[in-house]
Motif scaffolding. Structure first.
Motif, PDB file in Angstrom:
ATOM      1  N   VAL A   7      -0.201  10.530  -1.849  1.00  0.00           N
ATOM      2  CA  VAL A   7       0.166  10.558  -3.227  1.00  0.00           C
ATOM      3  C   VAL A   7       1.357  10.074  -3.109  1.00  0.00           C
ATOM      4  O   VAL A   7       2.412  10.636  -2.637  1.00  0.00           O
ATOM      5  N   ALA A   8       1.568   9.128  -4.276  1.00  0.00           N
ATOM      6  CA  ALA A   8       2.925   8.147  -4.364  1.00  0.00           C
ATOM      7  C   ALA A   8       3.569   9.076  -5.345  1.00  0.00           C
ATOM      8  O   ALA A   8       3.224   9.069  -6.575  1.00  0.00           O
ATOM      9  N   LEU A   9       4.945   9.468  -4.930  1.00  0.00           N
ATOM     10  CA  LEU A   9       5.731  10.334  -5.888  1.00  0.00           C
ATOM     11  C   LEU A   9       6.897   9.475  -6.492  1.00  0.00           C
ATOM     12  O   LEU A   9       7.965   9.261  -5.950  1.00  0.00           O
ATOM     13  N   LEU A  60      10.295   3.269   2.736  1.00  0.00           N
ATOM     14  CA  LEU A  60      11.527   2.681   2.387  1.00  0.00           C
ATOM     15  C   LEU A  60      11.629   1.110   2.839  1.00  0.00           C
ATOM     16  O   LEU A  60      12.604   0.225   2.564  1.00  0.00           O
ATOM     17  N   LYS A  61      10.459   0.687   3.556  1.00  0.00           N
ATOM     18  CA  LYS A  61      10.468  -0.673   3.608  1.00  0.00           C
ATOM     19  C   LYS A  61      11.575  -1.387   4.469  1.00  0.00           C
ATOM     20  O   LYS A  61      12.417  -2.289   3.850  1.00  0.00           O
ATOM     21  N   PHE A  62      12.049  -0.798   5.508  1.00  0.00           N
ATOM     22  CA  PHE A  62      13.342  -1.224   6.225  1.00  0.00           C
ATOM     23  C   PHE A  62      13.291  -2.876   6.569  1.00  0.00           C
ATOM     24  O   PHE A  62      12.115  -3.339   7.004  1.00  0.00           O
ATOM     25  N   VAL A 118       2.287  -8.652   3.669  1.00  0.00           N
ATOM     26  CA  VAL A 118       2.792  -9.512   2.499  1.00  0.00           C
ATOM     27  C   VAL A 118       2.529  -8.658   1.243  1.00  0.00           C
ATOM     28  O   VAL A 118       1.523  -8.049   1.151  1.00  0.00           O
ATOM     29  N   LEU A 119       3.429  -8.450   0.403  1.00  0.00           N
ATOM     30  CA  LEU A 119       3.390  -7.449  -0.675  1.00  0.00           C
ATOM     31  C   LEU A 119       2.427  -8.277  -1.567  1.00  0.00           C
ATOM     32  O   LEU A 119       2.382  -9.355  -1.809  1.00  0.00           O
ATOM     33  N   THR A 120       1.734  -7.107  -2.285  1.00  0.00           N
ATOM     34  CA  THR A 120       0.456  -7.430  -3.027  1.00  0.00           C
ATOM     35  C   THR A 120       0.921  -8.196  -4.086  1.00  0.00           C
ATOM     36  O   THR A 120       0.288  -8.633  -4.912  1.00  0.00           O
ATOM     37  N   THR A 178      -3.450   1.750   2.360  1.00  0.00           N
ATOM     38  CA  THR A 178      -3.861   0.467   1.328  1.00  0.00           C
ATOM     39  C   THR A 178      -3.444   1.218  -0.113  1.00  0.00           C
ATOM     40  O   THR A 178      -4.049   2.308  -0.526  1.00  0.00           O
ATOM     41  N   PRO A 179      -2.489   0.634  -0.786  1.00  0.00           N
ATOM     42  CA  PRO A 179      -2.260   1.200  -2.102  1.00  0.00           C
ATOM     43  C   PRO A 179      -3.110   0.063  -3.204  1.00  0.00           C
ATOM     44  O   PRO A 179      -4.002  -0.451  -2.745  1.00  0.00           O
ATOM     45  N   GLY A 180      -2.942   0.349  -4.418  1.00  0.00           N
ATOM     46  CA  GLY A 180      -3.666  -0.385  -5.341  1.00  0.00           C
ATOM     47  C   GLY A 180      -5.150   0.022  -5.712  1.00  0.00           C
ATOM     48  O   GLY A 180      -6.108  -0.368  -5.797  1.00  0.00           O
ATOM     49  N   ASP A 190      -0.445  -1.350 -13.996  1.00  0.00           N
ATOM     50  CA  ASP A 190       0.270  -2.680 -13.936  1.00  0.00           C
ATOM     51  C   ASP A 190      -0.381  -3.477 -12.386  1.00  0.00           C
ATOM     52  O   ASP A 190       0.088  -4.342 -12.108  1.00  0.00           O
ATOM     53  N   GLN A 191      -1.383  -2.662 -11.817  1.00  0.00           N
ATOM     54  CA  GLN A 191      -1.822  -3.056 -10.647  1.00  0.00           C
ATOM     55  C   GLN A 191      -2.788  -4.365 -11.129  1.00  0.00           C
ATOM     56  O   GLN A 191      -3.554  -4.418 -11.870  1.00  0.00           O
ATOM     57  N   LYS A 192      -2.692  -5.333 -10.188  1.00  0.00           N
ATOM     58  CA  LYS A 192      -3.562  -6.561 -10.420  1.00  0.00           C
ATOM     59  C   LYS A 192      -4.961  -6.676  -9.587  1.00  0.00           C
ATOM     60  O   LYS A 192      -5.864  -7.061 -10.100  1.00  0.00           O
ATOM     61  N   VAL A 209      -3.024   4.912  -0.904  1.00  0.00           N
ATOM     62  CA  VAL A 209      -2.149   5.469  -1.693  1.00  0.00           C
ATOM     63  C   VAL A 209      -2.272   5.299  -3.037  1.00  0.00           C
ATOM     64  O   VAL A 209      -2.716   4.563  -3.531  1.00  0.00           O
ATOM     65  N   VAL A 210      -2.296   6.508  -3.514  1.00  0.00           N
ATOM     66  CA  VAL A 210      -2.559   6.707  -5.157  1.00  0.00           C
ATOM     67  C   VAL A 210      -1.505   7.450  -5.804  1.00  0.00           C
ATOM     68  O   VAL A 210      -0.950   8.454  -5.396  1.00  0.00           O
ATOM     69  N   GLY A 211      -1.063   6.726  -6.627  1.00  0.00           N
ATOM     70  CA  GLY A 211       0.022   7.359  -7.820  1.00  0.00           C
ATOM     71  C   GLY A 211      -0.476   7.740  -8.872  1.00  0.00           C
ATOM     72  O   GLY A 211      -1.041   8.856  -9.132  1.00  0.00           O
ATOM     73  N   ARG A 212      -0.173   6.796 -10.097  1.00  0.00           N
ATOM     74  CA  ARG A 212      -0.625   7.451 -11.296  1.00  0.00           C
ATOM     75  C   ARG A 212      -2.059   7.897 -11.765  1.00  0.00           C
ATOM     76  O   ARG A 212      -2.124   8.861 -12.236  1.00  0.00           O
ATOM     77  N   PRO A 213      -3.051   7.390 -11.092  1.00  0.00           N
ATOM     78  CA  PRO A 213      -4.456   8.139 -11.141  1.00  0.00           C
ATOM     79  C   PRO A 213      -4.441   9.632 -11.095  1.00  0.00           C
ATOM     80  O   PRO A 213      -5.141  10.653 -11.530  1.00  0.00           O
ATOM     81  N   ILE A 214      -3.411  10.192 -10.028  1.00  0.00           N
ATOM     82  CA  ILE A 214      -3.190  11.265  -9.622  1.00  0.00           C
ATOM     83  C   ILE A 214      -1.865  12.128 -10.435  1.00  0.00           C
ATOM     84  O   ILE A 214      -2.197  13.117 -11.342  1.00  0.00           O
TER      85      ILE A 214
END
Ligand code: C5P
Length: 235
Positions: A7-9, A60-62, A118-120, A178-180, A190-192, A209-214
């Motif tokens: 879950v993405a916080l 944090l994508k260093f 590559v960022l989505t 996998t996000p999105g 805003d996910q495409k 990775v799931v954020g807003r749906p949860i």
């Protein structure tokens, strides 16, 4: 069971984070702490999640010189995180140095170390603007994933679209995160390029990775359980 939900916080304060973690309870073990939460109250959030016995993906994508990245990875160990990431574009030496230093320090307790390919949010226009010649984005993602694997990384963050090609070429054990992800009934926000939890499972990804749906659901625990059901989890 695979894939596991992370879950993405995406918050800038600790209170809503506590609300989500309390309400989701034992339905989810993994949480993602990204730049927004980390810059706002990172150490407190990480200590809170550790106290709750949750696993943390420190997103944090260093991306810096090998010495700097390996030191920040070592610093991350004090929070007991279970997964961290860095941009593959930072170079093979950057990744290899980081993996070697963290392995030396943490031994078999080393967190999973992932490369960001590559960022989505970027597409083929971006690649050509930057002079990158490739038949398509997926081929370039695969090339980056190969470099990450050679450097000793455990896997990559990628769009679900690329999971299959990565697994086919680099092996089932090379982890994909996998996000999105959007359940069939949820808003895409805003996910495409979204995929459903069931598709993500079918494509063979290891973590979604799931954020807003949860986090924005009226009942976050039920939303998480519904996603698990959609993926065929039986517990
Ligand atoms: O709310 P939502 O499910 O869209 O959240 C997805 C999470 O995954 C966010 O934290 C976002 O930053 C992250 N992410 C993404 N796409 C990427 C990399 C990370 O959506 N390519």
């Amino acid at each position: 069971m695979k894939p596991e939900i992370i879950v993405a916080l995406d918050y800038s304060e600790l209170e809503p984070v506590k609300g989500i973690v309390e309400s989701v309870g034992d339905a989810v073990n993994w949480y993602k702490v990204g730049l927004e939460l980390f810059v706002s109250c990172g150490p407190d959030a990480l200590s809170y999640l550790a106290d709750k016995g949750k696993k943390v993906f420190l997103d944090l994508k260093f991306h810096d010189i090998p010495n700097t990245v390996s030191k920040v990875c070592l610093s991350s160990l004090k929070y007991g995180v279970s997964m961290m990431n860095m941009h593959v574009q930072g170079g093979e030496e950057m990744m290899k140095t980081a993996v070697d230093k963290v392995s030396e320090s943490a031994g078999d307790k080393r967190p999973l170390m992932l490369g960001v390919t590559v960022l989505t949010s970027l597409d083929e226009n971006h690649l050509s603007q930057y002079g990158i010649v490739t038949p398509d984005t997926a081929s370039y993602v695969l090339k980056l994933a190969e470099i990450a694997k050679r450097a000793g990384m455990d896997g990559v963050v990628s769009s679900a679209k690329e999971t299959q090609i990565i697994k086919e070429n680099l092996g089932e054990d090379f982890i994909t995160v996998t996000p999105g992800i959007r359940p069939a009934s949820a808003s895409v926000d805003d996910q495409k390029r979204v995929v459903t939890p069931a598709d993500a499972r079918q494509m063979g990804t290891d973590y979604i990775v799931v954020g807003r749906p949860i986090t924005k659901a009226d009942n976050p625990k039920e939303a998480a359980e519904a996603i698990k059901e959609e993926m065929g989890w039986t517990d």
